[in-house]
Design a protein around this motif. Structure first.
Motif, mmCIF file in Angstrom:
data_model
loop_
_atom_site.group_PDB
_atom_site.id
_atom_site.type_symbol
_atom_site.label_atom_id
_atom_site.label_comp_id
_atom_site.label_asym_id
_atom_site.label_seq_id
_atom_site.Cartn_x
_atom_site.Cartn_y
_atom_site.Cartn_z
ATOM 1 N N MET A 159 -23.453 -28.039 66.581
ATOM 2 C CA MET A 159 -23.229 -26.531 66.630
ATOM 3 C C MET A 159 -24.004 -25.944 65.354
ATOM 4 S SD MET A 159 -19.764 -24.404 66.319
ATOM 5 C CE MET A 159 -19.876 -24.068 64.742
ATOM 6 N N LYS A 160 -24.573 -24.615 65.469
ATOM 7 C CA LYS A 160 -25.268 -24.277 64.383
ATOM 8 C C LYS A 160 -24.744 -22.706 64.598
ATOM 9 C CE LYS A 160 -30.081 -23.649 62.810
ATOM 10 N NZ LYS A 160 -31.344 -24.113 63.079
ATOM 11 N N PHE A 161 -24.357 -21.980 63.389
ATOM 12 C CA PHE A 161 -24.004 -21.004 63.223
ATOM 13 C C PHE A 161 -25.556 -20.113 63.477
ATOM 14 C CE2 PHE A 161 -20.236 -21.862 61.093
ATOM 15 C CZ PHE A 161 -19.547 -21.691 62.022
ATOM 16 N N THR A 162 -25.597 -18.694 63.814
ATOM 17 C CA THR A 162 -26.686 -18.234 64.048
ATOM 18 C C THR A 162 -27.062 -17.153 62.951
ATOM 19 O OG1 THR A 162 -25.782 -16.102 64.754
ATOM 20 C CG2 THR A 162 -26.519 -17.740 66.393
ATOM 21 N N ARG A 163 -28.167 -16.512 62.776
ATOM 22 C CA ARG A 163 -28.641 -15.799 61.829
ATOM 23 C C ARG A 163 -27.547 -14.620 61.524
ATOM 24 N NH1 ARG A 163 -34.276 -12.615 61.673
ATOM 25 N NH2 ARG A 163 -33.640 -12.349 63.795
ATOM 26 N N LYS A 164 -26.888 -14.307 62.421
ATOM 27 C CA LYS A 164 -25.904 -13.140 62.310
ATOM 28 C C LYS A 164 -24.693 -13.745 61.404
ATOM 29 C CE LYS A 164 -25.966 -12.772 67.120
ATOM 30 N NZ LYS A 164 -25.240 -12.630 68.337
ATOM 31 N N THR A 165 -24.569 -14.724 61.515
ATOM 32 C CA THR A 165 -23.400 -15.468 60.472
ATOM 33 C C THR A 165 -23.702 -15.427 59.180
ATOM 34 O OG1 THR A 165 -22.332 -16.720 62.154
ATOM 35 C CG2 THR A 165 -21.988 -17.552 59.954
ATOM 36 N N ASP A 166 -25.261 -15.807 58.798
ATOM 37 C CA ASP A 166 -25.750 -15.974 57.510
ATOM 38 C C ASP A 166 -25.998 -14.513 56.997
ATOM 39 O OD1 ASP A 166 -27.238 -16.951 55.275
ATOM 40 O OD2 ASP A 166 -29.267 -15.998 56.489
ATOM 41 N N TYR A 167 -26.268 -13.338 57.680
ATOM 42 C CA TYR A 167 -26.335 -12.019 57.198
ATOM 43 C C TYR A 167 -24.899 -11.702 56.895
ATOM 44 C CZ TYR A 167 -31.214 -11.091 58.375
ATOM 45 O OH TYR A 167 -32.506 -10.897 58.204
ATOM 46 N N ALA A 168 -23.969 -11.862 57.738
ATOM 47 C CA ALA A 168 -22.624 -11.314 57.702
ATOM 48 C C ALA A 168 -21.963 -11.961 56.263
ATOM 49 C CB ALA A 168 -21.840 -11.665 58.726
ATOM 50 N N LEU A 169 -22.123 -13.231 55.999
ATOM 51 C CA LEU A 169 -21.739 -13.982 54.963
ATOM 52 C C LEU A 169 -22.351 -13.334 53.559
ATOM 53 C CD1 LEU A 169 -21.214 -17.603 56.230
ATOM 54 C CD2 LEU A 169 -19.430 -16.233 55.618
ATOM 55 N N ARG A 170 -23.800 -13.340 53.618
ATOM 56 C CA ARG A 170 -24.259 -12.746 52.506
ATOM 57 C C ARG A 170 -24.062 -11.416 52.281
ATOM 58 N NH1 ARG A 170 -30.346 -14.241 52.282
ATOM 59 N NH2 ARG A 170 -30.549 -14.677 54.470
ATOM 60 N N THR A 171 -23.829 -10.522 53.283
ATOM 61 C CA THR A 171 -23.398 -9.097 53.000
ATOM 62 C C THR A 171 -21.921 -8.992 52.597
ATOM 63 O OG1 THR A 171 -24.723 -8.521 54.814
ATOM 64 C CG2 THR A 171 -23.120 -6.927 54.306
ATOM 65 N N LEU A 172 -21.121 -9.665 53.106
ATOM 66 C CA LEU A 172 -19.697 -9.821 52.366
ATOM 67 C C LEU A 172 -19.563 -10.381 51.241
ATOM 68 C CD1 LEU A 172 -17.723 -10.073 55.727
ATOM 69 C CD2 LEU A 172 -18.220 -8.316 54.322
ATOM 70 N N GLN A 173 -20.457 -11.262 50.867
ATOM 71 C CA GLN A 173 -20.425 -12.198 49.419
ATOM 72 C C GLN A 173 -20.881 -10.838 48.366
ATOM 73 O OE1 GLN A 173 -21.957 -16.232 48.202
ATOM 74 N NE2 GLN A 173 -23.707 -14.816 48.097
ATOM 75 N N ASN A 174 -21.847 -10.249 48.750
ATOM 76 C CA ASN A 174 -22.472 -9.265 47.911
ATOM 77 C C ASN A 174 -21.482 -8.093 47.588
ATOM 78 O OD1 ASN A 174 -23.965 -6.341 47.295
ATOM 79 N ND2 ASN A 174 -25.643 -8.106 47.131
ATOM 80 N N LEU A 175 -20.689 -7.645 48.569
ATOM 81 C CA LEU A 175 -19.592 -6.807 48.422
ATOM 82 C C LEU A 175 -18.685 -7.144 47.440
ATOM 83 C CD1 LEU A 175 -19.740 -4.927 52.018
ATOM 84 C CD2 LEU A 175 -20.440 -4.235 49.664
ATOM 85 N N ALA A 176 -18.192 -8.574 47.825
ATOM 86 C CA ALA A 176 -17.171 -9.288 46.972
ATOM 87 C C ALA A 176 -17.526 -9.140 45.473
ATOM 88 C CB ALA A 176 -16.681 -10.477 47.734
ATOM 89 N N ARG A 177 -18.802 -9.627 45.312
ATOM 90 C CA ARG A 177 -19.226 -9.589 43.853
ATOM 91 C C ARG A 177 -19.193 -8.192 43.287
ATOM 92 N NH1 ARG A 177 -24.067 -13.198 45.138
ATOM 93 N NH2 ARG A 177 -23.005 -15.597 44.759
ATOM 94 N N ARG A 178 -19.685 -7.074 43.934
ATOM 95 C CA ARG A 178 -19.530 -5.840 43.459
ATOM 96 C C ARG A 178 -17.985 -5.352 43.130
ATOM 97 N NH1 ARG A 178 -24.019 -2.828 44.152
ATOM 98 N NH2 ARG A 178 -25.826 -3.870 45.347
ATOM 99 N N HIS A 179 -16.953 -5.823 44.022
ATOM 100 C CA HIS A 179 -15.721 -5.642 43.996
ATOM 101 C C HIS A 179 -15.336 -6.046 42.679
ATOM 102 C CE1 HIS A 179 -11.613 -5.185 45.483
ATOM 103 N NE2 HIS A 179 -11.231 -6.167 44.943
ATOM 104 N N TYR A 180 -15.630 -7.280 42.502
ATOM 105 C CA TYR A 180 -15.091 -7.899 41.062
ATOM 106 C C TYR A 180 -15.603 -7.347 39.991
ATOM 107 C CZ TYR A 180 -12.357 -11.032 44.063
ATOM 108 O OH TYR A 180 -11.309 -11.646 44.986
ATOM 109 N N ASN A 181 -17.028 -7.194 40.121
ATOM 110 C CA ASN A 181 -17.620 -6.352 38.903
ATOM 111 C C ASN A 181 -16.838 -5.222 38.465
ATOM 112 O OD1 ASN A 181 -19.209 -8.724 38.496
ATOM 113 N ND2 ASN A 181 -20.852 -7.790 39.727
ATOM 114 N N ALA A 182 -16.772 -4.321 39.631
ATOM 115 C CA ALA A 182 -16.129 -3.052 39.323
ATOM 116 C C ALA A 182 -14.873 -3.194 38.860
ATOM 117 C CB ALA A 182 -16.004 -2.525 40.724
ATOM 118 N N ARG A 183 -13.843 -4.032 39.321
ATOM 119 C CA ARG A 183 -12.744 -4.263 38.851
ATOM 120 C C ARG A 183 -12.620 -4.728 37.482
ATOM 121 N NH1 ARG A 183 -9.036 -1.675 42.225
ATOM 122 N NH2 ARG A 183 -9.519 -2.337 44.296
ATOM 123 N N SER A 184 -13.503 -5.691 36.870
ATOM 124 C CA SER A 184 -13.660 -6.051 35.625
ATOM 125 C C SER A 184 -13.926 -4.958 34.494
ATOM 126 C CB SER A 184 -14.678 -7.259 35.305
ATOM 127 O OG SER A 184 -15.736 -6.860 35.701
#
Length: 165
Positions: free
Chosen positions: A1-26
């Protein structure tokens, strides 16, 4: 089984938003919506393809979209409340290693199949691992790769597997 590029994009997008979330909170401020174009530039993703991923993540309730000149996308809940399984299933659908798991009646060998047992155990382990890992843990792993994952992240066998006994 292999996740598609959709999963890669979704993970990278949400990871970017999560980092921004923590940076703003700090910094003591509330996270602001980020334009999709900015996310695409930061992560090196295709804007066109990213719009489709954002639509799926938004439909799944993981992102909120804010229209207007100061709009963009933002996490709809805290990073701790978004599991990696939520993200994967929002773009890929339910994890299903074999079609016979959903429709065993279509398998002529379902009553004596040992393959199903092994792969069902593997599927359950994969789903549990993804469910027990959230965006906070994923972001933290990048910042501190030697940080221990919570004990619940490690699985104990939950299903008997006649092939392995």
């Amino acid at each position: 089984m292999k996740f598609t590029r959709k999963t890669d994009y979704a993970l990278r997008t949400l990871q970017n938003l999560a980092r921004r979330h923590y940076n703003a909170r700090s910094e003591g401020v509330a996270p602001k919506p980020v334009p999709v174009v900015t996310i695409a530039k930061d992560t090196g993703l295709s804007v066109r393809f990213l719009h489709g991923i954002v639509a799926k993540l938004s439909k799944a309730g993981l992102l909120k979209t804010v229209p207007g000149p100061r709009g963009g996308i933002a996490l709809s809940r805290s990073p701790e409340a978004i599991s990696i399984l939520d993200i994967v299933e929002s773009v890929e659908g339910k994890i299903n290693l074999m079609n016979c798991f959903e429709h065993p009646e279509n398998c002529g060998d379902a009553n004596q199949c040992s393959i199903m047992s092994v792969l069902h155990t593997a599927q359950a382990a994969l789903a549990a691992s993804l469910r027990d890992t959230n965006l906070k843990l994923m972001v933290r792993a990048k910042n501190d790769p030697f940080h221990d994952l919570p004990k619940k992240h490690f699985l104990k066998p939950q299903y008997g597997c006649p092939v392995l006994k």
